[in-house]
Enzyme design. Structure first.
Site, PDB file in Angstrom:
ATOM      1  N   ASP A   1       0.861  -1.196   0.000  1.00 20.72           N
ATOM      2  CA  ASP A   1       0.000   0.000   0.000  1.00 20.72           C
ATOM      3  C   ASP A   1       0.893   1.240   0.000  1.00 20.72           C
ATOM      4  O   ASP A   1       1.470   1.588   1.032  1.00 20.72           O
ATOM      5  CB  ASP A   1      -0.921   0.016   1.225  1.00 20.72           C
TER       6      ASP A   1
ATOM      7  N   HIS B   1      -4.186   5.707   6.239  1.00 19.59           N
ATOM      8  CA  HIS B   1      -3.295   6.418   5.306  1.00 19.59           C
ATOM      9  C   HIS B   1      -1.839   6.404   5.743  1.00 19.59           C
ATOM     10  O   HIS B   1      -1.034   7.163   5.208  1.00 19.59           O
ATOM     11  CB  HIS B   1      -3.773   7.858   5.032  1.00 19.59           C
TER      12      HIS B   1
ATOM     13  N   ASP C   1      -1.952   0.588   6.616  1.00 19.42           N
ATOM     14  CA  ASP C   1      -2.911   0.206   5.558  1.00 19.42           C
ATOM     15  C   ASP C   1      -2.578  -1.196   5.040  1.00 19.42           C
ATOM     16  O   ASP C   1      -3.474  -2.021   4.822  1.00 19.42           O
ATOM     17  CB  ASP C   1      -2.869   1.203   4.390  1.00 19.42           C
TER      18      ASP C   1
ATOM     19  N   GLU D   1       1.968   5.203  -0.130  1.00 15.97           N
ATOM     20  CA  GLU D   1       1.524   6.583   0.063  1.00 15.97           C
ATOM     21  C   GLU D   1       2.330   7.404  -0.933  1.00 15.97           C
ATOM     22  O   GLU D   1       3.483   7.067  -1.258  1.00 15.97           O
ATOM     23  CB  GLU D   1       1.765   7.076   1.496  1.00 15.97           C
TER      24      GLU D   1
HETATM   25  P1  AMP Z   1      -4.356   5.482   0.763  1.00 16.42           P
HETATM   26  O1  AMP Z   1      -3.696   4.185   0.496  1.00 16.42           O
HETATM   27  O2  AMP Z   1      -5.825   5.448   0.819  1.00 16.42           O
HETATM   28  O3  AMP Z   1      -3.740   6.049   2.017  1.00 16.42           O
HETATM   29  O4  AMP Z   1      -3.996   6.465  -0.434  1.00 16.42           O
HETATM   30  C1  AMP Z   1      -2.809   6.387  -1.162  1.00 16.42           C
HETATM   31  C2  AMP Z   1      -2.453   7.739  -1.700  1.00 16.42           C
HETATM   32  O5  AMP Z   1      -3.525   8.255  -2.475  1.00 16.42           O
HETATM   33  C3  AMP Z   1      -2.174   8.813  -0.646  1.00 16.42           C
HETATM   34  O6  AMP Z   1      -0.844   8.768  -0.172  1.00 16.42           O
HETATM   35  C4  AMP Z   1      -2.417  10.059  -1.468  1.00 16.42           C
HETATM   36  O7  AMP Z   1      -1.343  10.339  -2.337  1.00 16.42           O
HETATM   37  C5  AMP Z   1      -3.613   9.669  -2.317  1.00 16.42           C
HETATM   38  N1  AMP Z   1      -4.874  10.013  -1.657  1.00 16.42           N
HETATM   39  C6  AMP Z   1      -5.607   9.255  -0.825  1.00 16.42           C
HETATM   40  N2  AMP Z   1      -6.707   9.891  -0.391  1.00 16.42           N
HETATM   41  C7  AMP Z   1      -6.659  11.098  -0.967  1.00 16.42           C
HETATM   42  C8  AMP Z   1      -7.516  12.263  -0.933  1.00 16.42           C
HETATM   43  N3  AMP Z   1      -8.632  12.278  -0.209  1.00 16.42           N
HETATM   44  N4  AMP Z   1      -7.143  13.341  -1.648  1.00 16.42           N
HETATM   45  C9  AMP Z   1      -6.026  13.346  -2.392  1.00 16.42           C
HETATM   46  N5  AMP Z   1      -5.187  12.304  -2.490  1.00 16.42           N
HETATM   47  C10 AMP Z   1      -5.490  11.195  -1.789  1.00 16.42           C
HETATM   48 MG    MG Z   2      -2.480   3.922   2.234  1.00 16.10          MG
HETATM   49 MG    MG Z   3      -3.973   2.541  -0.498  1.00 17.95          MG
END
Ligand code: AMP
Ligand code: MG
Ligand code: MG
Length: 261
Positions: free
Chosen positions: A37, A208, A213, A39
């Site tokens: 996962d 996040h 994650d 970021e």
């Molecule tokens: P996640 O695995 O859901 O934490 O998301 C992976 C990546 O997607 C994050 O590190 C951000 O670069 C992008 N991301 C996730 N949620 C958002 C959001 N609400 N707005 C903008 N970018 C996002």
């Molecule tokens: Mg993530």
């Molecule tokens: Mg993710």
């Protein structure tokens, strides 16, 4: 007497539940799963800026026991936009210091491949095989798992293309656990956290955070296994043309990617 009988019945119920879940685990094609996962850099309004990986975690899940047997984790220095936005730090909890002390993506990929080699040797893991892998088999089939196709199909794929880095071939196919979850439970989950909550599992750690994650995605994969889902590869990228044969009409933008988590 009645209590003893009840206890015995409960004991029996527990052991048969255990037997059922280990039988299901034995039916899995993959003896191991590596959950990833990422970021990445992000902004409240990304405009034409493309995401760069800033956290690269991977956890190795044993599909017979549900144990995480090994972890890889590193912070990555973004090069196109080296300064993290406040939005990104707030969302991910990742600080400027952590990425400054991280490594560029090419170094991260070679460290990741070293970790892969190590676990391949230790666990007798092979990739890219869809064969049935049982506990008696000498070699253990393994593949990758992500929540949506974004991590491997969009984020890393296009970053490697832009930076002319060779993406390891093993990262060209994976299981999208969100699609698997939707098909198996016949319901659309509200993000990873929502998917866990629907099954009565509390998210452990910080949402996040790439590592948290990944660990929570692994817990969800284990739950699917215990519920009888046989996990299968859902996406494969064609080497020649990249995204082509995967159903990406909903996220074909390289920049300003629509989110569908
Ligand atoms: P996640 O695995 O859901 O934490 O998301 C992976 C990546 O997607 C994050 O590190 C951000 O670069 C992008 N991301 C996730 N949620 C958002 C959001 N609400 N707005 C903008 N970018 C996002
Ligand atoms: Mg993530
Ligand atoms: Mg993710």
């Amino acid at each position: 007497m009645a209590t003893k009988r009840l206890a015995r019945q409960l004991g029996l119920a527990r052991s048969s539940a255990r037997a059922r879940s280990s039988a299901r685990a034995a039916r899995q094609r993959f003896a191991y799963l590596i959950v990833i996962d990422f970021e990445a850099t992000c902004w409240r309004d990304a405009g034409r800026r493309a995401p760069e990986v800033v956290e690269f975690p991977a956890v190795l899940l044993n599909t017979s026991t549900g144990e995480i047997e090994s972890e890889f984790h590193t912070y990555v220095q973004p090069q196109e936009h080296p300064i993290l936005s406040e939005f990104c730090t707030e969302l991910t909890g990742i600080t400027q210091n952590q990425v400054d002390e991280g490594v560029p993506l090419n170094i991260c990929l070679s460290q990741f491949l070293k970790w892969i080699q190590k676990i391949q040797m230790e666990k007798k893991i092979i990739f890219g095989t869809d064969i049935l892998s049982d506990s008696t088999s000498e070699v253990k089939a393994c593949t990758f798992v992500t929540w949506t196709d974004w991590d491997l199909g969009v984020c890393l794929h296009y970053e490697c293309k832009r930076k002319q880095l060779r993406k390891p071939d093993i990262l060209n196919s994976w299981i999208d656990l969100k699609a698997t979850y939707r098909a198996f439970y016949n319901r659309k989950p509200k993000g990873l956290n929502g998917a866990l909550q629907d099954l009565g599992i509390a998210f452990a750690g910080r949402e996040h955070s790439g590592l948290d994650d990944s660990r929570n995605t692994a817990r969800l994969a284990w739950r699917l296994i215990c519920d009888g889902c046989v996990l299968k590869v859902t996406k494969s990228l064609d080497k020649e043309s990249g995204l082509l044969d995967i159903h990406f009409t909903k996220c074909l933008f390289v920049y300003g990617l629509p989110r569908h988590i």
